[in-house]
Design an enzyme around this catalytic site. Structure first.
Site, mmCIF file in Angstrom:
data_model
loop_
_atom_site.group_PDB
_atom_site.id
_atom_site.type_symbol
_atom_site.label_atom_id
_atom_site.label_comp_id
_atom_site.label_asym_id
_atom_site.label_seq_id
_atom_site.Cartn_x
_atom_site.Cartn_y
_atom_site.Cartn_z
ATOM 1 N N ALA A 152 -21.603 3.562 2.691
ATOM 2 C CA ALA A 152 -21.235 2.410 2.692
ATOM 3 C C ALA A 152 -22.567 1.714 2.952
ATOM 4 C CB ALA A 152 -21.059 3.008 4.753
ATOM 5 N N ILE A 191 -13.247 -1.324 -9.625
ATOM 6 C CA ILE A 191 -14.426 -0.890 -9.014
ATOM 7 C C ILE A 191 -15.038 0.374 -8.038
ATOM 8 C CG2 ILE A 191 -14.860 -2.379 -7.247
ATOM 9 C CD1 ILE A 191 -13.082 -3.977 -9.734
ATOM 10 N N HIS A 214 -25.379 -2.685 -0.898
ATOM 11 C CA HIS A 214 -26.559 -2.731 -1.853
ATOM 12 C C HIS A 214 -27.608 -4.236 -2.524
ATOM 13 C CE1 HIS A 214 -25.721 1.340 -3.171
ATOM 14 N NE2 HIS A 214 -24.880 1.608 -3.442
ATOM 15 N N GLU A 216 0.846 -0.901 -0.282
ATOM 16 C CA GLU A 216 -0.157 -0.185 0.216
ATOM 17 C C GLU A 216 1.008 0.986 -0.125
ATOM 18 O OE1 GLU A 216 -3.608 0.813 -0.492
ATOM 19 O OE2 GLU A 216 -1.947 2.890 -0.323
HETATM 20 C C1 LIG Z 1 -18.500 8.627 -3.466
HETATM 21 C C2 LIG Z 1 -18.731 7.371 -3.679
HETATM 22 C C3 LIG Z 1 -19.408 6.195 -3.010
HETATM 23 C C4 LIG Z 1 -19.353 5.028 -3.559
HETATM 24 N N1 LIG Z 1 -20.650 4.496 -2.596
HETATM 25 C C5 LIG Z 1 -20.859 3.033 -2.360
HETATM 26 C C6 LIG Z 1 -21.692 2.159 -1.801
HETATM 27 O O1 LIG Z 1 -22.553 2.495 -0.592
HETATM 28 N N2 LIG Z 1 -21.725 1.002 -1.910
HETATM 29 C C7 LIG Z 1 -21.158 0.661 -2.620
HETATM 30 O O2 LIG Z 1 -20.796 -0.781 -2.766
HETATM 31 N N3 LIG Z 1 -19.772 0.933 -2.640
HETATM 32 C C8 LIG Z 1 -19.982 1.757 -2.558
HETATM 33 N N4 LIG Z 1 -18.365 3.097 -3.528
HETATM 34 C C9 LIG Z 1 -18.013 1.953 -4.303
HETATM 35 C C10 LIG Z 1 -15.903 1.388 -3.372
HETATM 36 O O3 LIG Z 1 -16.278 2.436 -1.967
HETATM 37 C C11 LIG Z 1 -15.389 1.174 -3.824
HETATM 38 O O4 LIG Z 1 -15.286 0.091 -4.695
HETATM 39 C C12 LIG Z 1 -14.581 0.371 -2.694
HETATM 40 O O5 LIG Z 1 -14.047 0.893 -1.745
HETATM 41 C C13 LIG Z 1 -12.935 0.117 -3.647
HETATM 42 O O6 LIG Z 1 -12.303 -0.363 -3.318
HETATM 43 P P1 LIG Z 1 -10.672 -0.896 -3.854
HETATM 44 O O7 LIG Z 1 -9.978 -1.346 -2.711
HETATM 45 O O8 LIG Z 1 -10.794 -0.747 -5.186
HETATM 46 O O9 LIG Z 1 -10.095 1.116 -4.083
HETATM 47 P P2 LIG Z 1 -9.753 2.115 -2.707
HETATM 48 O O10 LIG Z 1 -10.075 1.676 -1.614
HETATM 49 O O11 LIG Z 1 -9.565 3.084 -3.557
HETATM 50 O O12 LIG Z 1 -8.002 1.442 -2.416
HETATM 51 C C14 LIG Z 1 -6.717 0.914 -3.352
HETATM 52 C C15 LIG Z 1 -5.579 1.313 -2.976
HETATM 53 O O13 LIG Z 1 -4.683 1.596 -4.089
HETATM 54 C C16 LIG Z 1 -3.357 1.626 -3.575
HETATM 55 N N5 LIG Z 1 -2.953 2.241 -4.193
HETATM 56 C C17 LIG Z 1 -2.501 2.392 -5.740
HETATM 57 N N6 LIG Z 1 -2.303 3.082 -6.682
HETATM 58 C C18 LIG Z 1 -0.830 2.094 -5.622
HETATM 59 C C19 LIG Z 1 0.595 1.890 -5.912
HETATM 60 N N7 LIG Z 1 0.972 2.332 -6.784
HETATM 61 N N8 LIG Z 1 1.120 1.077 -5.261
HETATM 62 C C20 LIG Z 1 0.815 0.760 -4.120
HETATM 63 N N9 LIG Z 1 -0.275 0.468 -4.004
HETATM 64 C C21 LIG Z 1 -1.406 2.415 -4.190
HETATM 65 C C22 LIG Z 1 -4.570 2.749 -2.965
HETATM 66 O O14 LIG Z 1 -3.438 4.048 -2.234
HETATM 67 C C23 LIG Z 1 -5.460 2.301 -2.277
HETATM 68 O O15 LIG Z 1 -5.253 2.467 -0.815
HETATM 69 C C24 LIG Z 1 -19.074 4.285 -3.365
HETATM 70 C C25 LIG Z 1 -17.615 4.944 -4.201
HETATM 71 C C26 LIG Z 1 -17.230 6.008 -3.818
HETATM 72 C C27 LIG Z 1 -15.282 6.921 -4.424
#
Ligand SMILES: Cc1cc2nc3c(=O)[nH]c(=O)nc-3n(C[C@H](O)[C@H](O)[C@H](O)COP(=O)(O)OP(=O)(O)OC[C@H]3O[C@@H](n4cnc5c(N)ncnc54)[C@H](O)[C@@H]3O)c2cc1C
Ligand SMILES: Cc1cc2nc3c(=O)[nH]c(=O)nc-3n(C[C@H](O)[C@H](O)[C@H](O)COP(=O)(O)OP(=O)(O)OC[C@H]3O[C@@H](n4cnc5c(N)ncnc54)[C@H](O)[C@@H]3O)c2cc1C
Ligand code: SF4
Lengths: 481, 116, 428
Positions: free
Chosen positions: A46, A337, A49, A31
């Site tokens: 949060a 995602i 769905h 990370e």
């Molecule tokens: C406004 C909003 C509302 C939402 N509401 C909902 C909801 O109500 N219900 C629902 O189901 N989903 C919802 N979502 C979607 C959901 O939040 C996301 O799909 C989910 O959190 C994605 O998780 P992730 O781990 O893919 O992404 P992230 O949490 O963004 O994690 C990606 C991680 O990768 C790291 N990273 C990036 N590049 C590198 C690198 N080069 N080297 C090392 N680390 C790196 C980043 O620092 C980050 O921590 C919402 C999203 C948003 C933005």
């Protein structure tokens, strides 16, 4: 050589790490930030769905409905809060009623259980603060609300308890395919070798994908969502998640009760080029007010305690892009995602590990996998008798650090030294909620800073708010210039 | 000198006072306003409050003040002098921290009691 | 007070908070025949006064000008002489009133969980500062934006400056005082912006804290953008029109690492959230009658926990009255049934405290404190019952930031049913 390297410590990367930790493989999660769950996972609605919205047949529909059904056991195993709120989708005019009926059919087609169309009178009995002028309501009882970043923290902690490793402040800067596996460059100066790569880097997934794809199958354009948070005094104002009828711009502004009693209003939806910009705009915040009033009446806007925003990793590919790289089957993209990514997350982990990697055939299962995360019951959830016992055991439970959220010194100290720790003011807030209340840390930040300094044996001026270069204090006074 | 208007800051009332060439003061609600206006055009002075280091269980800083207002010009010099001080508890309100600072006849006094 | 872990303690009057307000209330509530217990979450008594090391306190109560800690010391001395029980490092988390008595739950490391049964409770828990979220500041969410009082605590109690290049939003007194304090300690304060066309701070603070150090005050300005990558790098301020809308083209940018917010204080009523207490929409504190009793019998409120005060002297005076009422209540000397006469703020008056007179217990003169809605040089406050004027008072330099007060005697009332009104008349 490590078996699996997971890039990204959001809810996706961490749940995949946990799913993989069921097998006899070595796992390293990288990370780039100094804490996990800092990006989309920190700033979303949060909502778990129901799955009424995604196009039937899509991966989104399949994984959303499956993810929803996994949440109850996930919340028990990882000890994360989950409320069975249910939801209403509310139509305001005849066009919207038509769309609502279509959504009802779609929900059934997607396999969502217990859906029903309600007349407004019936709906109002259950949500008295529902806005006036609603013509029809789609009732979605399986909708739930959870506590997103705690899932990431809990999943990683549980993965670690089952043998996985992780590193913070470890940004992947280059990926080179080798004859066998890949070489991963970290922070431009360190190299490690790995058999498999899981690309769960959120909005940066496309940039990492470029290292292994001739032609990128997707591009990510962040879509920003801004929110208001109402103080937990509003608890009970609405019981359910309130949705408008979706438009081409997405799900629209919602009213979302949270697990600790707060209510979120939002999100907005704006595409942007930058992958970092999470500013709040006053006109966008205005829209939230305007739109949320179409869902509920008498919203106590004077109880707004903060604003925030998050970036959805929306991709040019119309569905979640969960596929091996074209030329490298051991590199898996878990990209694009955006919503409903949080809901789908446990199902995505299952899909990646069981379906794509066919783990049951390829690897051996750990006999001693323990699905339960170790977690003490928070002080504020304990009964008086339990509190007395806690204090008898550790006097520091008697020292209330944050009175808004009822957090004790013992809990802050434990968070500072916890397995998946990030000893910064916000890292502590994410773990024990100190500073999440009405005064937003106005009182307790001072104590938290001192506790971090004391526990880590560092000067106060080295205690950081969150990310790098965010020390809270500039310098000590009355020391010789 | 022409007429000069100012706000009396001796107390929170904040009278709008005027002083003329003959040093006649108007607008003040009490006598202290007159003294203030005259001083303000001749030798402006201010009370200074600050802190010094202290060794105690309760806090690391002791609040202090000047026993009387000092010349505005001296304020930053006094601030610098306070950097050299370290007090040790117990301390009582009005204990002298620096006697007769820069020969002004003004003392620096503790404004807080720190028992241990 | 010997007790075992978990055992309930019985006290006549519990005072929550040992600041200026709690100390004064406890002192006047105490008698030879009752027991009073003060609970304070900090390690010392005195409350916010300990960090207000500037002078300007006590002019009305002591006829001299003291610093905050000195003002506190005087009461702490009296308080310790009076032998009133108190517990430091003790946080009250909840109050409930299942029947006639209050049950209070408080915590500290020595006693553990304290459960206290009390006849009367005085809430004197002070206030908290409004934060960035509450005023909905736009822009990047970065480190370096902090309520001014928090910065004051770091500076005056702990001895640390929070930043080097500072801008202050809001011209309330805390902000002005901090502008000077940080300048004296070596920070550069680039300016103070105030959205109103006038300052909310005391005039003397504008002169002593800003003019003396050439710190510009931007009236009718607000912060419209915040930039920075993790940490604050710059802010933009803009002039606003009379509807508080930013005027395009008036942007000014400042490279600062710190933005202090001095944008208002809110009574801290958190501990009685579990009670069904009526709160005022305007003051955000309890609605009280002239004995400072709330709608919950036996629950009294005073000081900044009731409504935010600009001068500690008024806190003391008000809290002494609340303390005395609590004593009467615990002695059963306060008539139980209240008969409330509304005090209604009219033209130019934002709110009054108390909001009611309890005519059943109205025997001695009472003070009504109130704030105005706008700034005026001169005006007349008129108190009426219906069309009958029962009191009038001329005032100068009237400002929303400064508390006004009026006295009413029982024999001035024309009857016990016609609501009392207060209004402000100004000549234009
Ligand atoms: C406004 C909003 C509302 C939402 N509401 C909902 C909801 O109500 N219900 C629902 O189901 N989903 C919802 N979502 C979607 C959901 O939040 C996301 O799909 C989910 O959190 C994605 O998780 P992730 O781990 O893919 O992404 P992230 O949490 O963004 O994690 C990606 C991680 O990768 C790291 N990273 C990036 N590049 C590198 C690198 N080069 N080297 C090392 N680390 C790196 C980043 O620092 C980050 O921590 C919402 C999203 C948003 C933005
Ligand atoms: C920064 C600042 C500058 C000021 N400057 C001036 C000035 O120049 N001149 C002037 O006359 N006045 C000034 N005032 C106003 C005046 O000092 C205050 O109004 C007054 O001191 C408030 O007293 P209080 O007892 O109501 O509140 P506080 O002093 O805040 O006391 C409340 C106490 O309650 C405690 N407490 C809160 N919750 C709990 C709980 N749950 N359990 C146990 N204890 C609890 C707190 O720790 C605190 O000690 C200033 C105020 C502030 C905030
Ligand atoms: S003239 Fe007197 S009353 Fe007026 S501000 Fe000066 S000291 Fe206060």
């Amino acid at each position: 050589m490590i078996d699996f390297t997971i890039i990204g410590g959001g809810v996706i990367g961490t749940l995949i790490a946990r799913e993989l930790s069921k097998y006899n493989v070595s796992i390293l999660l990288l990370e780039k930030e100094n804490d996990i769950g800092n990006h989309a996972t920190l700033a979303n609605s949060a909502i778990v769905h129901s799955g009424h919205d995604p196009k039937p047949g899509s991966l989104k529909a399949q994984l959303c409905v499956r993810g929803n059904s996994l949440y109850e056991s996930l919340s028990k195993e990882l000890k994360i809060p989950l409320i069975f709120s249910g939801a209403f989708v509310m139509a305001r005019d005849t066009d919207e009623v038509e769309t609502l009926e279509m959504l009802y059919q779609r929900a059934i087609q997607n396999g969502v259980k217990q859906v029903a169309l309600l007349d407004p009178e019936e709906a109002r009995k259950q949500e008295p603060n529902m806005a006036d002028g609603i013509l029809k309501v789609l009732d979605l009882p399986t909708t739930k609300v959870t506590y997103p970043w705690e899932i990431a923290i809990a999943a990683l902690q549980n993965a670690q308890e089952n043998g996985a490793q992780y590193r913070l402040n470890a940004k992947v800067t280059k990926i080179t395919p080798l004859e066998e596996g890949f070489e991963i460059e970290i922070n431009e100066d360190e190299r490690i070798n790995t058999q498999y790569v899981i690309n769960a880097a959120g909005v940066y997934a496309d940039e990492l994908g470029k290292f292994v794809e001739q032609e990128m199958p997707y591009k990510i354009t962040p879509r920003r969502g801004e929110y208001y948070v109402l103080d937990k005094k509003v608890k009970g104002f609405v019981e359910r998640v309130l949705y408008p009828v979706p438009s081409e711009k997405g799900k629209g502004v919602l009213v979302v009760p949270q697990v600790h009693g707060n209510i979120l209003l939002g999100p907005t939806s704006e595409f942007q080029d930058e992958k970092e910009n999470r500013d709040n705009h006053s006109d966008h915040l205005h829209w939230i007010k305007r739109d949320s009033e179409k869902l509920a009446k008498n919203i106590p806007f004077d109880l707004i305690i903060r604003t925030f925003s998050g970036l959805r990793a929306t991709s040019t590919y119309s569905d979640f892009y969960i596929q091996p790289a074209k030329a490298y089957p051991q590199f898996i993209h878990v990209a694009g995602i955006d919503s409903p990514g949080l809901t789908a997350a446990p199902a995505i982990a299952e899909y990646v590990v069981n379906t794509l990697l066919n783990a049951d055939e390829t690897f051996t299962k750990k006999k001693d996998f323990n699905p339960f995360r170790t977690k003490k019951k928070p002080f504020h959830e304990s009964t008086l008798e339990e509190k007395i016992a806690l204090i008898l055991d550790d006097r520091r439970y008697g020292n209330i650090v944050c009175k808004c959220e009822r957090v004790t010194e013992a809990e802050v100290v434990e968070a500072i030294h916890s397995a998946v720790s990030s000893p910064t003011v916000k890292g502590i807030k994410k773990r024990v909620r100190a500073g999440s209340g009405l005064c937003q840390g106005g009182y307790c930040e001072n104590t938290v800073v001192k506790l971090i300094a004391r526990e880590l044996k560092i000067p106060l001026t080295e205690v950081e708010y969150y990310e790098k270069n965010t020390a809270i204090l500039w310098k000590e006074t009355k020391v010789k210039r | 000198m022409e007429k000069k208007s100012m706000i009396c800051i001796v107390c929170p009332v904040g009278c709008h006072v005027t002083i003329d060439a003959q040093k006649r003061v108007t607008g003040n609600r009490c006598k202290r306003g007159e003294t203030y206006a005259i001083e303000e055009v001749t030798n402006p002075t201010r009370m200074l409050t600050s802190t010094v280091r202290v060794k105690s269980d309760l806090t690391t800083r002791l609040s202090v003040k000047t026993s009387h207002a000092i010349s505005k010009k001296l304020i930053f010099k006094v601030m610098e002098a306070l950097e050299d001080i370290e007090m040790v508890a117990p301390i009582k309100t009005d204990d002298i921290v620096i006697k007769n600072i820069f020969d002004t006849g003004v003392d620096i006094l503790a404004t807080r009691t720190i028992p241990h | 007070m010997e007790r075992n872990e978990g055992e309930t303690m019985k006290v006549d009057i519990v005072v929550i908070g040992g600041g200026a307000s709690g100390l004064a209330a406890a002192l006047s509530a105490k008698s030879d025949s009752n027991s009073v217990l003060v609970l304070e979450r900090e390690a010392v008594l005195g409350g916010i006064l300990n960090q207000c090391i500037h002078n300007g306190f006590g002019l009305h109560v002591f006829r001299e000008e003291l610093t905050g800690p000195e003002y506190a010391s005087r009461f702490i001395e009296k308080f310790t002489e009076a032998n009133i029980d108190y517990k430091l490092d003790t946080t009250v988390l909840s109050i409930e009133k299942p029947e006639d008595c209050f049950n209070i739950e408080a915590y500290n490391t020595e006693d553990g969980a304290l459960t206290i049964e009390a006849k009367a409770v005085i809430l004197s828990s002070g206030c908290y500062e409004r934060t960035r979220g509450q005023i909905k500041l736009p822009g990047a969410r970065v480190k370096g934006i902090m309520p001014a009082g928090s910065a004051q605590r770091y500076l005056n109690i702990d001895g640390y400056l929070v930043g080097k290049d500072v801008f202050i939003l809001g011209s309330g007194d805390i902000g002005l005082i901090m502008a000077r304090r940080m300048t004296l300690e070596g920070a550069k304060v680039h300016g103070v912006a105030e959205i109103m066309p006038y300052s909310n701070g005391l005039t003397r603070n504008i002169v002593q804290c800003l003019h003396d150090y050439d710190i510009p005050l931007y009236l009718s300005h607000t912060v419209t953008d915040i930039k920075g990558d993790n940490a604050l790098e710059s802010i933009t301020i803009q002039e606003v029109d009379k509807d508080f809308k930013p005027i395009p083209g008036t942007e000014k940018m400042f490279d600062v690492d710190t933005l202090l917010l001095s944008v208002g204080l809110v009574p801290d009523t958190m501990v009685f959230e579990t009670l069904d207490i009526e709160l005022s929409e305007i003051t955000k504190g309890a609605i009280v009658d002239h004995t400072y009793q709330s709608n919950i019998p036996g629950l009294f409120a005073c000081g900044n926990a009731l409504h935010v005060h600009d001068l500690v002297d008024w806190v003391t005076i008000e809290s002494e009255k609340a303390g005395k009422s609590a004593k009467h209540y615990a002695d059963d000397a306060l008539k139980e049934t209240r008969r409330l006469l509304t005090i209604e703020p009219l033209n130019g008056i934002r709110y009054t405290v108390p909001q009611f007179v309890d005519v059943n217990n109205f025997e001695a003169p009472i003070t009504i404190m109130f704030r105005v809605t706008n700034k005026y040089d001169v005006g007349t406050f008129t108190v009426k019952q219906g069309d009958t004027i029962i009191q009038q008072k001329k005032a100068r330099f009237i400002a929303p930031a400064e508390m006004e007060s009026l006295m009413i005697k029982p024999d001035q009332l024309i009857d016990q049913t016609t609501p009392i009104t207060i209004e402000l008349e100004v000549k234009s």
